[in-house]
Design an enzyme around this catalytic site. Structure first.
Site, PDB file in Angstrom:
ATOM      1  N   GLY A  72     -15.222   1.904 -25.477  1.00 12.98           N
ATOM      2  CA  GLY A  72     -16.577   1.636 -25.941  1.00 12.98           C
ATOM      3  C   GLY A  72     -17.651   2.388 -25.158  1.00 12.98           C
ATOM      4  O   GLY A  72     -17.397   3.429 -24.547  1.00 12.98           O
ATOM      5  N   ASP A  73     -18.864   1.849 -25.217  1.00 12.95           N
ATOM      6  CA  ASP A  73     -20.028   2.552 -24.673  1.00 12.95           C
ATOM      7  C   ASP A  73     -19.946   2.811 -23.168  1.00 12.95           C
ATOM      8  O   ASP A  73     -20.710   3.624 -22.645  1.00 12.95           O
ATOM      9  CB  ASP A  73     -21.304   1.738 -24.950  1.00 12.95           C
ATOM     10  CG  ASP A  73     -21.615   1.633 -26.437  1.00 12.95           C
ATOM     11  OD1 ASP A  73     -20.863   2.211 -27.242  1.00 12.95           O
ATOM     12  OD2 ASP A  73     -22.602   0.966 -26.778  1.00 12.95           O
ATOM     13  N   ILE A  80      -5.233  -0.629 -16.174  1.00 14.79           N
ATOM     14  CA  ILE A  80      -6.583  -0.941 -16.655  1.00 14.79           C
ATOM     15  C   ILE A  80      -7.019   0.091 -17.702  1.00 14.79           C
ATOM     16  O   ILE A  80      -6.961   1.294 -17.461  1.00 14.79           O
ATOM     17  CB  ILE A  80      -7.604  -0.968 -15.493  1.00 14.79           C
ATOM     18  CG1 ILE A  80      -7.124  -1.950 -14.405  1.00 14.79           C
ATOM     19  CG2 ILE A  80      -8.991  -1.351 -16.000  1.00 14.79           C
ATOM     20  CD1 ILE A  80      -8.060  -2.062 -13.205  1.00 14.79           C
ATOM     21  N   THR A 129      -7.581   4.103 -17.733  1.00 16.51           N
ATOM     22  CA  THR A 129      -8.415   4.542 -16.605  1.00 16.51           C
ATOM     23  C   THR A 129      -7.511   5.129 -15.523  1.00 16.51           C
ATOM     24  O   THR A 129      -6.307   5.263 -15.715  1.00 16.51           O
ATOM     25  CB  THR A 129      -9.199   3.356 -16.008  1.00 16.51           C
ATOM     26  OG1 THR A 129      -8.253   2.478 -15.387  1.00 16.51           O
ATOM     27  CG2 THR A 129      -9.974   2.594 -17.074  1.00 16.51           C
ATOM     28  N   ASN A 160     -24.426  -5.773 -33.432  1.00 24.34           N
ATOM     29  CA  ASN A 160     -25.568  -5.310 -32.633  1.00 24.34           C
ATOM     30  C   ASN A 160     -26.356  -4.214 -33.352  1.00 24.34           C
ATOM     31  O   ASN A 160     -27.548  -4.085 -33.146  1.00 24.34           O
ATOM     32  CB  ASN A 160     -25.158  -4.881 -31.217  1.00 24.34           C
ATOM     33  CG  ASN A 160     -23.883  -4.089 -31.197  1.00 24.34           C
ATOM     34  OD1 ASN A 160     -23.390  -3.676 -32.250  1.00 24.34           O
ATOM     35  ND2 ASN A 160     -23.337  -3.855 -30.022  1.00 24.34           N
ATOM     36  N   CYS A 161     -25.693  -3.460 -34.248  1.00 24.34           N
ATOM     37  CA  CYS A 161     -26.418  -2.434 -35.003  1.00 24.34           C
ATOM     38  C   CYS A 161     -27.440  -3.050 -35.953  1.00 24.34           C
ATOM     39  O   CYS A 161     -28.331  -2.365 -36.447  1.00 24.34           O
ATOM     40  CB  CYS A 161     -25.461  -1.578 -35.819  1.00 24.34           C
ATOM     41  SG  CYS A 161     -24.189  -0.802 -34.834  1.00 24.34           S
ATOM     42  N   ARG A 181      -2.025  -8.206 -33.827  1.00 19.43           N
ATOM     43  CA  ARG A 181      -1.238  -7.787 -34.992  1.00 19.43           C
ATOM     44  C   ARG A 181       0.029  -7.056 -34.568  1.00 19.43           C
ATOM     45  O   ARG A 181       1.060  -7.154 -35.225  1.00 19.43           O
ATOM     46  CB  ARG A 181      -2.077  -6.883 -35.913  1.00 19.43           C
ATOM     47  CG  ARG A 181      -3.204  -7.626 -36.600  1.00 19.43           C
ATOM     48  CD  ARG A 181      -3.778  -6.837 -37.760  1.00 19.43           C
ATOM     49  NE  ARG A 181      -4.444  -5.620 -37.362  1.00 19.43           N
ATOM     50  CZ  ARG A 181      -5.728  -5.516 -37.031  1.00 19.43           C
ATOM     51  NH1 ARG A 181      -6.498  -6.600 -37.026  1.00 19.43           N
ATOM     52  NH2 ARG A 181      -6.263  -4.356 -36.709  1.00 19.43           N
ATOM     53  N   LYS A 241     -23.388  23.667 -57.601  1.00 21.25           N
ATOM     54  CA  LYS A 241     -23.218  24.189 -56.243  1.00 21.25           C
ATOM     55  C   LYS A 241     -23.842  23.161 -55.318  1.00 21.25           C
ATOM     56  O   LYS A 241     -25.066  23.129 -55.153  1.00 21.25           O
ATOM     57  CB  LYS A 241     -23.923  25.535 -56.082  1.00 21.25           C
ATOM     58  CG  LYS A 241     -23.272  26.669 -56.855  1.00 21.25           C
ATOM     59  CD  LYS A 241     -24.139  27.927 -56.806  1.00 21.25           C
ATOM     60  CE  LYS A 241     -23.646  28.948 -57.820  1.00 21.25           C
ATOM     61  NZ  LYS A 241     -24.674  29.933 -58.182  1.00 21.25           N
TER      62      LYS A 241
END
Lengths: 560, 560
Positions: free
Chosen positions: A298-299, A294, A289, A41-42, A21, A451
């Site tokens: 993510g995970d 590079i 990094t 994957n979730c 984009r 409340k």
């Protein structure tokens, strides 16, 4: 400009779409080791459980979408087998043909994810032991659960049609473990959950995890806490057995390993880039990094905890998607930055939801941080007079010195997302508990209270911060004088040994029964009447403290 | 110190309880004109509808509670009939005995509320015409709905047992009107809603109100917008009829007046204190009136709109409760301040909820404020692949110059409270749309999406603010060239006259069909593919704009 993105799920896919984009001219190649890109994957545990029946529902965007809508070159079943950071090339192996080819890049984005931990235990590779990561994993589990030739199954019933998996052992009580537990129960299996720690759900504090454990037990789940898996065997008649460190044996028709995940850093190491102290790829705020050409998202990456500033590993989809976008922004020449993560998460446990955001108390203890206070409250999910209200259990942690909100944990059967998101937004913006007091959240009887529980948390904390309501907790109640201000009918159900009972309405007339030289610890059902009593006592010159959360907190602190 | 609190519901009751907690010695007298203190007025429509069956459920705290727990002297059925600010006394009339007595005060707190508007129309006092304010109001409505002797009823059926109210007319389409509509439909009545404005739910913008109106019509409610009530008559056979300005006649077995409320300022005028420009009691941030010994809280006071800084009347329970607490704090010598209100509200409309917070577009237009942009989005309430996801309709308004979030309106059948509270918390903390982009909200497939609708709003707005995605709206589409990037199958269902169809996947190959000298307005279902297309076109040198919310916005802007 040629950009190669390694990994086509959450972070990688977001990065590819966003980059296109921003830059119509960039050459973008996205490679994915598995057969699918951008899959949900979730949703895998729910597909195994049959809640999401069709596998195709999990395929959010296809290769075709990336090619036609985003003009991204996608290669699935294609693995990076080598990286030369000096030459700026990667070696790609096409698993369909077995061929290896080289591709050069100007910028490389690593989004390899994190792999389920499979410790090298005896028997770990026996058939029937699964991890939950990919669509094919779920497909294999479903096939295994539905097969009719399980050993030793005929003895259950005489009917051929039901000779399917009956007993499951889930190893690991984190998010994925618990989602698998729920889904296997949903399928009708007897489920045993083995967890090495003394609690499920590591992001929670132990006393809050107790509530999750009760919910699991209510649904017939056998909990084996404080016990690890030592190995797996196959009995003489072919039956799978899980052996534990404590010497127990659990027969199982299927075993799910959900011990946790480990960042995939092989490629990063190949490229010679820096790995962090927690074992993830080290990146800066722009997801770059140690090699400026590079990026990693993510995970697989380490990120900063937004509240503590510590490096952490948070394998969650939301941050992964954001990181993918940020990497794309930076590659396209923009100045986007990742603000870190606050670990907001939620998990469905049967009819309940358990959610948390920000830091836990145990993390603060680990960091040696003592400048905090915690409160427990048990408000209704919406106005109690409107049908369907459920009690929420809420723990909130805040700075003693300045009132800043640090973390919240919420469990309940209704209204949990509404509250945890308010807390999450508040943590992001550096709110104090005073801000929560003033929050103007939506209220109508079916949805909340005048409340809101979030306001209520703010009010309770403000009372403590202002010195209006000193508190104690059950685990530090010490040798105080126990005063129970509940009504006699309530005591008949559960009383506290050694506590003097003066119902709140009688308190002002019976002050003479209380000691002036000792700390008086006031108890009621949830802490509200004890607060009223504490105010009376303090103003009358007594040393009073409210036990936060009252009787409702008590059982959470009781030994398992 | 002697404090008299006039009014024993939300604001007054909160004030009394809080003041006692802060000051054990204060003499506190709370007087309430009606028979009950601290009742759940927000629950009244649901009690009329039978959703809350027992009247006693509405009585949150009793006189007895205030006396025994808070040592507050409570007098119900007791009205203030005179105030002498000079002498600091009030005249109290006991409605049970008819006696009038004088009480002196050091501090007076006015919490008289707001009265339902009952315009002096012909026939307004006919039996069967009700307003919704008190527990006795609800009791009378229930009795009226259940009576078996309604005129002209026998003709409906031959059965005596069902000769009860069948047709209701609700006048006024605000919160209370709509809650009454839902509850009367729930009881099985045919309901006509008459509203003077051209929309229901005045806090909403008209195009968003359209969605509420569709939901009402789906449930068989007859909507009469743009028409006011001219009067009421009783026909020859005793039947009640509602006459409208447009000359229509609506027969009714019951009429509910929910035209709005007017602050009760008689006492304030008696005391000679300042009334504001909006007709409410003028107070400072500490809830102090122009007389330093008199405070006022709740629906009777004017407050500052937190976003615009304008004076406004917001008769809502949450702010009333907070104001009561703040008045108590100040009376007890503390420095509490009311930050103003942002009008956060939610209303259940059958299976849907409609909520808003912050300012509406029409308010900005009224203020002549042009420094804003708006977006429409239609995300799923949670991951689309998990069962039960519902489409949300979201309008977000933000500052063009600095990206600050100004207001949000959300409608849907699932997940509305979660989103509106995130927006509300964000407005309170002065968030920008960039902050929403970065919000870390809870996600698991049953509860949200990796990119939550709130994040999604942030992303869309950021794209606009960065200039990456110029937009248009259907009401200002002007003479642009219409490009529809949906698939042909979608066009078969609904197409836009005059629009060229190039499905997104074909766009890059068919750019030659597009004009370079005209503004190209890009359309898809919700605005997402149109965004992708807009990015391609802009980078290829076209003047492209996305029509915000695509086809899903189109019908909202269509004439009623």
């Amino acid at each position: 400009m040629k950009v190669i993105i390694v990994g086509g799920v959450a972070g990688g896919a977001s990065c590819a779409a966003r980059l296109r984009r921003l830059d119509e001219k960039a050459e973008i190649l996205m490679v994915e080791r598995g057969p699918y890109v951008s899959y949900a994957n979730c949703g895998l545990p729910y597909h195994v459980g049959g809640v999401i029946e069709k596998e195709s529902s999990l395929l959010v965007a296809t290769e075709e979408t990336f090619r036609t809508q985003f003009a991204v070159d996608v290669r699935t079943n294609c693995e990076v087998v080598g990286i030369s950071a000096a030459k700026k090339t990667v070696g790609l192996k096409d698993h369909k043909t077995g061929k290896v080819s080289a591709e050069s890049y100007d910028t490389l984005v690593l989004s390899p994810g994190a792999a389920p931990i499979r410790p090298p235990l005896p028997g770990i590779d026996l058939p029937g032991i699964f991890s939950v990561r990919t669509v094919p994993d779920a497909r294999e589990m479903r096939a295994w659960l539905e097969r009719n030739d399980l050993p030793g199954m005929d003895s259950y019933t005489g009917f051929q049609t039901v000779t399917k998996a009956k007993r499951a052992v889930v190893v690991g009580g984190g998010f994925i473990g618990l989602e698998m537990v729920e889904n296997l129960v949903h399928r009708g299996l007897e489920v045993t959950l083995i967890e090495k720690l003394d609690q499920v759900m590591p992001p929670l504090d132990r006393e809050m995890a107790r509530l999750v454990e009760r919910c699991l037990e209510k649904h017939g789940v056998r909990l084996e806490l404080d016990d690890g898996v030592a190995g797996f065997t196959q009995s003489a008649d072919g039956e799978l057995e899980v052996l534990t460190s404590a010497g127990k044996t659990h027969p199982a028709d299927i075993v799910i390993l959900a011990i946790g995940v480990r960042p995939e850093t092989e490629l990063a190491k190949m490229a010679g880039i820096e790995i962090g102290e927690r074992g993830g790829i080290r990146v800066d705020e722009q997801m770059r990094t140690s090699n400026p050409d590079i990026f990693a998202v993510g995970d697989a990456v380490e990120v900063r905890d937004f509240v503590t500033g510590q490096w952490t590993l948070i394998p969650l989809a939301g941050p992964a998607n954001r990181q993918g976008r940020i990497a794309a922004d930076v590659i396209a020449g923009r100045d986007s930055r990742f603000r870190g993560t606050q670990g907001t998460s939620i998990c469905k446990i049967f009819e309940a939801a358990i959610a948390s955001t920000g830091v836990s108390e145990k993390l603060l203890i680990k960091l040696g941080d003592k400048d905090y206070e915690k409160i427990y409250l048990y408000p209704n999910s919406h106005a109690g007079y409107y049908p369907g209200a459920r009690m929420l259990a809420i723990k909130v942690i805040f700075r003693k010195s300045d009132g800043r909100l640090l973390g919240a944990q919420v469990l309940g059967e209704d209204g949990v997302p509404k509250r945890i998101d308010s807390f999450a937004m508040a943590i992001q913006m550096g709110c104090t508990m005073y801000d929560l007091e003033e929050a103007e959240l939506c209220y109508a009887p079916p949805f909340g209270s005048a409340k809101d529980p979030v306001n209520f948390a703010g009010m309770v904390a403000a009372d403590i911060l202002h010195g209006d309501m000193p508190i104690r907790h059950w685990d530090s109640a010490g040798k105080g004088f126990l005063l129970d201000v509940r009504n006699p009918q309530e005591l008949a159900v559960e009383s506290v040994p050694g506590a003097l009972n003066i119902p709140l309405p009688e308190l002002r007339a019976r002050l003479g029964e209380l000691p002036r030289d000792r700390e008086i610890l006031v108890i009621c059902r949830s802490g509200q009447r004890a607060y009223y009593a504490t105010r009376v006592l303090l103003q009358k010159g007594f040393k009073a403290r409210n036990i936060s959360g009252g009787m409702l907190s008590r059982s959470m602190f009781a030994a398992k």
